[in-house]
Design a protein around this motif. Structure first.
Motif, PDB file in Angstrom:
ATOM      1  N   UNK B   8       0.753  -1.319  -0.142  1.00 44.11           N
ATOM      2  CA  UNK B   8       0.045   0.043  -0.076  1.00 44.11           C
ATOM      3  C   UNK B   8       0.920   1.232  -0.050  1.00 44.11           C
ATOM      4  N   UNK B  10       0.108   5.754   0.207  1.00 43.53           N
ATOM      5  CA  UNK B  10      -0.734   6.978   0.274  1.00 43.53           C
ATOM      6  C   UNK B  10       0.065   8.030  -0.342  1.00 43.53           C
ATOM      7  N   UNK B  15       3.600   2.540   2.834  1.00 45.98           N
ATOM      8  CA  UNK B  15       2.876   2.318   3.849  1.00 45.98           C
ATOM      9  C   UNK B  15       4.064   1.196   4.514  1.00 45.98           C
ATOM     10  N   UNK B  70      -6.789   6.369  -4.861  1.00 44.15           N
ATOM     11  CA  UNK B  70      -7.408   5.012  -4.297  1.00 44.15           C
ATOM     12  C   UNK B  70      -8.885   4.954  -4.880  1.00 44.15           C
ATOM     13  N   UNK B  72     -11.459   1.519  -5.450  1.00 48.52           N
ATOM     14  CA  UNK B  72     -11.678   0.092  -5.427  1.00 48.52           C
ATOM     15  C   UNK B  72     -11.681  -0.489  -6.619  1.00 48.52           C
ATOM     16  N   UNK B  96      -5.717  -2.857   6.817  1.00 49.77           N
ATOM     17  CA  UNK B  96      -6.001  -1.487   7.053  1.00 49.77           C
ATOM     18  C   UNK B  96      -7.173  -1.085   6.140  1.00 49.77           C
ATOM     19  N   UNK B  97      -7.449   0.029   6.230  1.00 48.14           N
ATOM     20  CA  UNK B  97      -8.754   0.264   5.514  1.00 48.14           C
ATOM     21  C   UNK B  97      -8.696   0.060   3.948  1.00 48.14           C
ATOM     22  N   UNK B  98      -7.622   0.093   3.402  1.00 49.21           N
ATOM     23  CA  UNK B  98      -7.413  -0.044   1.954  1.00 49.21           C
ATOM     24  C   UNK B  98      -7.355  -1.785   1.845  1.00 49.21           C
ATOM     25  N   UNK B 100      -8.340  -4.166   3.774  1.00 53.90           N
ATOM     26  CA  UNK B 100      -9.776  -4.367   4.052  1.00 53.90           C
ATOM     27  C   UNK B 100     -10.905  -3.990   2.854  1.00 53.90           C
ATOM     28  N   UNK B 101     -10.664  -3.321   2.082  1.00 55.85           N
ATOM     29  CA  UNK B 101     -11.547  -2.967   1.075  1.00 55.85           C
ATOM     30  C   UNK B 101     -11.325  -3.706  -0.165  1.00 55.85           C
ATOM     31  N   UNK B 104     -11.673  -8.368   0.257  1.00 56.98           N
ATOM     32  CA  UNK B 104     -12.972  -8.981   0.327  1.00 56.98           C
ATOM     33  C   UNK B 104     -13.479  -9.067  -1.153  1.00 56.98           C
ATOM     34  N   UNK B 115      -9.356 -14.659   5.015  1.00 56.89           N
ATOM     35  CA  UNK B 115      -9.001 -14.415   6.561  1.00 56.89           C
ATOM     36  C   UNK B 115      -8.262 -13.264   6.799  1.00 56.89           C
ATOM     37  N   UNK B 116      -9.102 -12.565   7.839  1.00 58.35           N
ATOM     38  CA  UNK B 116      -8.652 -10.983   7.891  1.00 58.35           C
ATOM     39  C   UNK B 116      -8.057 -10.860   9.484  1.00 58.35           C
ATOM     40  N   UNK B 197      -1.995   7.819  12.538  1.00 59.46           N
ATOM     41  CA  UNK B 197      -3.259   7.243  12.718  1.00 59.46           C
ATOM     42  C   UNK B 197      -3.244   6.295  13.878  1.00 59.46           C
ATOM     43  N   UNK B 200      -1.973   2.980  13.591  1.00 56.49           N
ATOM     44  CA  UNK B 200      -0.461   2.454  13.019  1.00 56.49           C
ATOM     45  C   UNK B 200       0.416   3.162  13.975  1.00 56.49           C
TER      46      UNK B 200
END
Lengths: 261, 321
Positions: B8, B10, B15, B70, B72, B96-98, B100-101, B104, B115-116, B197, B200
């Motif tokens: 990732x 940003x 990251x 970003x 999706x 992370x937010x990214x 986890x988007x 899935x 698996x998360x 954040x 993190x």
């Protein structure tokens, strides 16, 4: 417009989680169950959209056994129009993808324009179903939404990412939205509302009523066993001394023993 | 096994947590040759160079204006292209937010298992076995895969070591067309400070309702500035309007995992502890010696936070010289 809200039955946030003696299940006998807290934001958002857009139908749906009926009725008491219980009869141990497939079949059967869910359920903490529904339906999805504005079938949604970043999206319905805390303030379902809600239309659908192949629902991820998190040894707690002396001791320990400073 | 890692970024900056996934992939795969990374972004040459000696021999680079922000649909198309090129058994990323988007969506696309937020991960033959906190950390589940041609998994940040030391990181550019995106990223706004954040942060100092006002959080900010910490809050403090929701640690807030968590004036409700109990070292400051937070604290000070926190700030300043 038709809005479908999916809610999930989860243990109350304050519940103690007890693992079964053979370590393969979570004991549910003494657990108080609630509507997954994030799903309440989804229900509230649907009702607010309906209030602004007359003619909108809000369907409160859940996948599970008969025990989810009372939670659906709670959603109806908040202001939903119709209940939909998708029975999990004969479907044990589905994983998140299989559940998303069942829900997607229900969305198609209902011909919904907008699906609202909580951003994640507080039991498995997965955050899977919203994005998966988006993929299976080939719709837009935005998860972790803290602001949603609809203008006819055009929508703007704000998604909270890390580090204070807010991603702003525009899209046309249909779409799946995963609600975060902060999206709204869910109303309480008052008792008279619950009495009235029991008279609202309520459908129960079985797997056979949905266009879905049961062979497609085989779990791809399974839980082998549950365990408790490791117990921490008792800490060093200082009291009754001068505050500056206690602070000095802890700073020294953080530096020399824990080595985190 | 062959492992593809989603790296990732940003604002075209790597990251760092992604390096944890890369090192974990290197261990699972047994050699850097069996690990590939995929980086997606606007201008990522700096990042691909930075990935040298972090566990992967191959780095797939997907760049250009389409991928600047970003989205999706575009990002999952890019990772999809890397999956086609590398044919991995496992696709690994961060929870992370990214991550986890994207994960899935891709798992559903491949009709595959996911698996998360794993805190342990190993391979048994070609199959992953991971440990995943559930019920906000009140129980752990050992999870594994079956009937899944690709296995998708994300790791909880700050749990796995970023310690791989080999990997040529040869760059292979992939041309990926813009996806048929069903949504448009209008902007990515930066709402708050430049602070790291909560999810993190390596050090967090959180305040509870006993701070009594939003203004009182300033004493936590002062301590945080000295040690580079991020300030968090309990749900009670957020509900009272003293802190914003993005600062909330706990079941309906953020799950955090710092090296050091300082809880000031937080009694330790089940719902708060659910969000921070895996912190490596916990310090509690509270006037009530019976407060539940002391049961999970490594170090505790029974005192008024308005006295203790400024003294702590002062001591930390002396320490930092």
């Amino acid at each position: 417009m038709k809005i479908l809200v999916f809610l999930k039955k989860t243990p109350d946030t304050e519940s103690k989680i007890q693992i079964s003696s053979n370590n393969t299940a979570i004991e549910t006998n003494d657990v108080k169950f609630i509507i997954n807290p994030y799903d309440e934001y989804a229900i509230e958002e649907a009702i607010q959209i309906k209030e602004k857009n007359p003619g909108t139908e809000v369907v409160i749906a859940s996948f599970g056994d008969e025990s989810v009926r009372e939670l659906i009725i709670k959603g109806l008491a908040m202001g939903g129009d119709r209940g939909l219980l998708i029975s999990n009869e004969g479907l044990a141990n589905l994983d998140s993808l299989a559940i998303a497939k069942v829900l997607a079949a229900a969305v198609k059967a209902e011909k919904a324009d907008l699906v609202l869910v909580g951003k994640q359920a507080i039991d498995d903490d997965n955050m899977h179903v919203g994005p998966m529904l988006g993929e299976i339906l080939d719709w837009a999805h935005v998860n972790v939404v803290s602001k949603l504005v609809l203008d006819g079938t055009n929508a703007t949604a704000e998604r909270e990412a890390e580090g204070g970043h807010v991603e702003v999206y525009k899209f046309a319905l249909p779409a799946v939205i995963g609600a975060n805390k902060g999206l709204n303030n869910p109303r309480y379902a008052a008792l008279p509302g619950i009495m009235k809600a029991k008279k609202k239309p309520f459908d129960v659908k079985k797997l056979a009523d949905l266009v879905i192949d049961a062979a497609q629902l085989q779990a791809k991820v399974i839980v082998k066993a549950y365990q408790y998190p490791p117990q921490k040894p008792a800490g060093q707690i200082f009291k009754g001394e001068a505050v500056d002396a206690m602070v000095a001791k802890v700073v020294k320990l953080l530096r020399e023993e824990a080595k985190v400073l | 096994m062959k492992v593809l890692v989603f790296i990732e970024q940003r604002e075209n900056k790597l990251k760092k947590a992604s390096l944890e996934a890369l090192s974990t992939a290197r261990k699972l795969a047994g050699s850097a040759a069996n690990v590939a990374a995929v980086v997606v972004g606007g201008s990522i040459d700096g990042i691909t160079a930075e990935l040298k000696n972090h566990g992967a021999d191959t780095v797939f680079a997907v760049s250009g204006a389409t991928f600047e922000n970003y989205n999706i649909f575009n990002y999952s198309s890019a990772v999809e292209q890397a999956i086609k090129s590398f044919s991995p058994t496992v696709v690994l990323g961060m929870a992370t937010p990214m991550g986890r988007d994207v994960f899935p969506r891709l798992a559903a696309r491949h009709n595959a298992g996911i698996a998360t937020d794993l805190i342990e991960l190993k391979a048994e033959g070609e199959t992953l076995v991971g440990l995943k906190p559930m019920y906000s950390g009140k129980a752990y589940a050992e999870v594994t895969f079956q009937n899944s041609s690709i296995q998708f998994a994300t790791l909880r940040p700050n749990v796995f070591k970023a310690d791989a030391s080999d990997g040529a990181a040869n760059v292979s550019k992939l041309e990926v067309a813009a996806a048929d995106s069903k949504l448009k990223t209008v902007e990515i706004r930066k709402d708050k400070s430049e602070k790291v954040d909560l999810t993190e942060a390596t050090i967090i100092i959180s305040g509870g309702r006993s701070l009594g006002s939003a203004d009182a959080f300033k004493i936590l900010n002062e301590a945080a500035d000295v040690i580079g910490a991020t300030v968090g809050a309990s749900r009670a403090a957020v509900d009272a309007g003293y802190a914003s929701h993005e600062m909330q640690v706990g079941q309906t807030g953020k799950t955090v995992n710092p090296n050091l968590y300082i809880a000031a004036g937080i009694s330790g409700s089940i719902q708060h502890m659910a969000g921070m109990r895996t912190s490596k070292v916990i310090v509690a400051i509270n006037t009530d010696p019976e407060a539940p937070i002391f049961k999970i604290a490594n170090y505790g000070i029974v005192a008024d936070l308005f006295q203790a926190v400024p003294l702590l700030t002062q001591k930390l300043k002396e320490l930092r010289g």
